[in-house]
Structure formats: structure tokens, C-alpha cells
Scaffold this motif. Structure first.
Motif, short mmCIF file in Angstrom:
data_model
loop_
_atom_site.label_atom_id
_atom_site.label_comp_id
_atom_site.label_asym_id
_atom_site.label_seq_id
_atom_site.Cartn_x
_atom_site.Cartn_y
_atom_site.Cartn_z
N HIS A 50 0.84 -1.20 0.00
CA HIS A 50 0.00 0.00 0.00
C HIS A 50 0.88 1.25 0.00
O HIS A 50 1.24 1.78 1.05
CB HIS A 50 -0.93 -0.01 1.22
N HIS A 52 1.54 5.07 -2.26
CA HIS A 52 1.09 6.03 -3.28
C HIS A 52 2.33 6.67 -3.90
O HIS A 52 2.98 7.50 -3.29
CB HIS A 52 0.20 7.10 -2.66
N LYS A 137 -8.46 -1.63 -6.38
CA LYS A 137 -8.71 -0.79 -5.21
C LYS A 137 -9.88 0.14 -5.50
O LYS A 137 -10.00 0.64 -6.62
CB LYS A 137 -7.45 0.04 -4.92
N HIS A 231 -6.01 -0.17 5.38
CA HIS A 231 -5.76 0.72 6.52
C HIS A 231 -6.89 0.78 7.57
O HIS A 231 -7.46 1.82 7.84
CB HIS A 231 -5.38 2.13 6.07
N ASP A 304 0.96 2.73 3.82
CA ASP A 304 0.09 3.73 3.21
C ASP A 304 0.86 5.06 3.07
O ASP A 304 0.34 6.13 3.36
CB ASP A 304 -1.20 3.93 4.01
ZN LIG Z 1 -3.72 4.81 0.73
#
Ligand SMILES: [Zn+2]
Length: 450
Positions: A50, A52, A137, A231, A304
Motif C-alpha cells: 500500500h 502512493h 482498489k 488501513h 500507506d
Molecule cells: Zn492509501
């Protein structure tokens, strides 16, 4: 060495890019070159499912080069990128190709890309699956990115119909808009102070997560298609999840290192570097998440990592409602989790499952990544479990050096990271500026599903 059998003194045989075998301590084939790591621990290369990365399209937020170096510095040898922050968003095969092109020659660790499920793209999902994404996702609430619209139950049903039978998981941001909108309206009516963390926390109530997870458990059961809760922040959803998993519903769960490290009580007003959604909740909630991790209701811990340019955090105003949500932490999750484990008397044995084997399995990479065993890629972390670090900007290898972990005292340090048989990070290499710890060239490759 941390193998599938546990923590043991052992010899790891590496042949080219692969692990050839794990043998007893000192059982070294005649004539083989030997490196002795002494009392340091060899861990499997970690898998962060996870992250970005934001490239192409928002490379000024973060990109493949910096993100994959930050990953290597923290022992992560495989990243899976989220589909929403890049432009175009990864919601069809052409967008995936654009991401592949952007990544060429710029990745220091191996990577894969989740596909996106958004309103109106059900017709693109099977082609995207055929293009090699390991799963999808979606959001049940505004994602922060207008080009990545959230889905309602009807869209979810359409997507799950398409995905049923192809075996790929649907990862879901599990907060429902209804409870968040109602709480926010109430706070605004009462003229709540948006510089206060307590205001932001009250605007993302537990009920938003609990009700979303209730819906998702029902759909996973009805469609018999794997759904993964990304998350998880609210411990209030744990009884539902434990019950569903006990009945064999195909639901898996991740939580973030920051939910296990920070607590709402310690977050200063205006300190928007802590803003993420769902929010960091109270200390009692944190301890319940730890208990669920230890009992297996939560499968894995990821970062995340979701950075942005510092000005988007609007630190000068300190308004939680206006700041971009997302915590930058790539490279820090291993020592943060290990420090938390030590405080709670948990042995290092569990770490491989939570940060390597389980996320590898989610991304369809079981056996290839996340384990020190014969046949797996020779992704290895040389870890000093006793070293202490006071986190400074110089330790952060991602683009924007704004992170709530700055100043934290963490135990455990990654000394070296090896990707497929060769080092990609070395703490002790002579360094030019911040970036001298990375030997060789970017050798990362995409792990597209075949
Ligand atoms: Zn995320």
C-alpha cells in the motif's frame, strides 16, 4: 535469520537472483564465497502492498525514483502502487501502460500496480486484470482525487460480478460517507475549531468504518470474492471482522504502522503532518489493534505512504479540514513496528508474517517474495535489532521530508537491503549528500501477474 521456521542461526545459499537453499549454521558448500553477518538478523525483503507513488502525473508529490529508494532504505524490496494519485488514474489498460512507461529505469526495488475500480469502469476491469494487475482498489467515500470517483453499493456489485472467479482481491477504503458527512455538518453547526485534532477525529467517527465493513463482509460472503480492508483504523470493527473470518468469509485486513505507533492523545493541534483517513485514534484503540494483529484478525502492516508537497499540508493555518490527508513514512515502518513489538514483548518471529509474507500473498507473490526459502527471490534485509535512531530529515529518502515520525526514537536499523542477489541499499556506504547509500543502478522490475 528469520525463515518460515522462525528465528534461527542458519546459512542462506544464494545463486544469482534466487535463494538456492537454507541450511544449518556453518553448513557452507566447499569453495562458496561466504559473508558472515555476525549477530545481525537477516530478514526477508519486506513487501509494502500500500504505497502512493504518484507517477506519472504528480511526480512533484512523489515518484518512482525517490519512493523506491526510500523503500530500499527501510528494507522494502517490493512495492504495490495505488491507482489514484497518478495521472491518468490506473482505471484502464492504457493508463497502466502509461505507468509502466514512466517506471522504466527509475525503480530501485520491484513493484506492481493495483488497478482502480471507479464509478463507470466495470467494463474495463477484465482487460485490466488481463494486463497483469494483482487486484483492484476502490473507495466508498471521496478519495481526495476528483478523477478517481468513489463507488456506491450498486457499483461494487457490478465490479464483484466481473471479478468473481478471477481470484483477484478487491481492496477497499472502508469508510462510508454518510456518518462522516453527518458528523462534519454537526461540527460545523457548532462552529468547531478545525485547528484542533479532536475536531478532525470527531469528523471521522468509528461508525463510518464499522458500517462500511459490515457492508463489505456481506458482499464478500455473497459473491465469494476476496475483499481486503485497507488501513483499518477503528478497533470497533474488530469483532465483526473476527466473526466473519471465523465463518470463512474471504476478508483480509491490513493496518498501518502509524495506527500502531501514534495515538490521538499525543497529536498536537494544527500538526497536519499527522492527517490521514481514517484518522489516528486513541491509545486504547491502538492497543486493541495490536491485540488483533497478534491474534490474527489483522493480517498485515503496511505504510500507506501518501506524501504531498509540504505546502499542501497547510501547516501555517493548521486546519485539519483543509490539509491534504496522507502520512509520509516509507522507510520507517520496520523500526516503528519493531519498537512497538519490543515494548509489548512480541518476538521478531512475527514480523516476517506481518510485513513480508502476508502482503506478498495479497499481491499474488507468495513463494516469490517475502520469505527466505529455496526458490524465492534473494531479497534480503540485514537488520540490527538493537540500534537506536532518532529520526531526522537526513534519514528520509522520499521527496518531501515532512513526516510525523521526525524526532521519534526508533529501535532497529536496516544496514543493507539486497534485491534479487545484489545490494540496493547500504547504510555504511560513503554517501554523496542524502543519496549516496544506493549502490549500482536501478534494477527494479515490474511483477506483473501472468
Ligand atoms: Zn492509501
Amino acid at each position: 535469520m528469520l525463515t518460515a521456521e522462525g528465528l534461527t542461526a542458519a546459512t542462506l545459499l544464494v545463486d544469482g537472483e534466487r535463494i538456492a537453499g537454507v541450511r544449518g549454521w556453518g553448513d557452507v558448500p566447499a569453495g562458496a564465497p561466504l559473508r558472515d553477518f555476525g549477530d545481525y538478523v537477516l530478514l526477508p525483503g519486506l513487501v509494502d502492498s500500500h504505497v502512493h507513488i504518484n507517477e506519472p502525473g504528480r511526480t512533484e508529490w512523489e515518484g518512482f525514483w525517490r519512493a523506491t529508494r526510500a523503500a530500499a532504505s527501510g528494507g522494502v524490496t517490493t512495492l504495490v502502487d495505488m491507482p489514484l494519485n497518478c495521472v491518468p488514474e490506473t482505471t484502464n489498460s492504457a493508463a497502466l501502460e502509461a505507468k509502466r512507461t514512466a517506471a522504466i529505469g527509475r525503480t530501485w526495488v520491484d513493484w506492481a500496480a493495483w488497478g482502480g475500480v471507479v464509478r463507470g469502469n466495470a467494463g474495463d476491469l477484465l482487460a485490466l486484470a488481463a494486463s497483469g494487475v494483482p487486484g483492484f482498489k476502490c473507495f466508498l467515500i471521496h478519495s481526495g482525487i476528483d478523477g478517481f470517483p468513489w463507488v456506491a453499493e450498486a457499483d461494487l456489485r457490478l465490479a464483484l460480478q466481473r471479478l468473481r472467479g478471477c481470484g483477484l482481491p478487491l481492496l477497499v477504503h472502508a469508510e462510508l460517507a454518510g456518518p462522516v458527512d453527518a458528523a462534519t455538518a454537526k461540527l460545523n453547526k457548532a462552529q468547531a475549531d478545525w485547528r484542533r485534532y479532536s475536531t478532525f477525529l470527531a469528523s471521522r467517527p468509528d461508525a463510518a468504518e464499522v458500517e462500511a465493513i459490515r457492508l463489505l463482509i456481506g458482499l464478500a460472503e455473497e459473491f465469494q470474492t476476496p475483499i481486503h480492508i485497507v488501513h483499518l483504523s477503528s478497533a470497533a470493527a474488530l469483532p465483526l471482522l473476527a466473526e466473519a473470518r471465523g465463518r470463512g468469509v474471504p476478508v483480509t485486513v491490513e493496518t498501518c504502522a502509524h495506527y500502531l505507533w501514534f495515538a490521538a492523545e499525543e497529536i498536537p493541534d494544527g500538526a497536519t503532518e499527522y492527517k490521514c483517513t481514517p484518522p489516528i485514534r486513541g491509545a486504547a484503540n491502538r492497543e486493541a489493534l495490536w491485540a488483533a494483529l497478534m491474534s490474527g484478525v489483522i493480517d498485515m502492516v503496511i505504510t500507506d505512504h501518501s506524501p504531498c508537497p509540504a505546502e499542501m499540508k497547510r501547516r501555517d493555518e493548521g486546519r485539519w479540514d483543509l490539509a491534504w490527508g496522507g502520512i509520509a513514512s516509507l522507510g520507517l515502518a520496520l523500526p516503528a513496528l519493531w519498537t512497538g513489538m519490543k515494548r509489548r514483548g512480541v518476538g521478531l518471529e512475527r514480523l516476517g508474517e506481518w510485513m513480508a509474507a502476508a502482503p506478498a500473498q495479497l499481491a499474488g507473490l507468495a513463494g516469490q517474495k517475502g520469505v527466505l526459502a529455496a526458490g524465492a527471490d534473494a531479497d534480503i534485509v540485514v537488520f540490527d535489532p538493537d540500534a537506536a535512531t532518532n529520526v531526522e530529515a537526513g534519514d528520509l529518502h522520499f521527496r518531501h521530508k515532512l513526516s510525523p515520525y521526525l524526532g521519534a526514537v526508533l529501535r532497529g536499523r536496516v544496514l543493507e537491503t539486497w534485491l534479487r542477489g545484489e545490494p540496493v541499499f547500504s547504510l555504511n556506504l560513503p554517501s554523496e549528500g542524502l543519496d549516496g547509500h544506493f549502490p549500482g543502478k536501478p534494477r527494479g522490475r515490474e511483477l506483473a501477474r501472468r
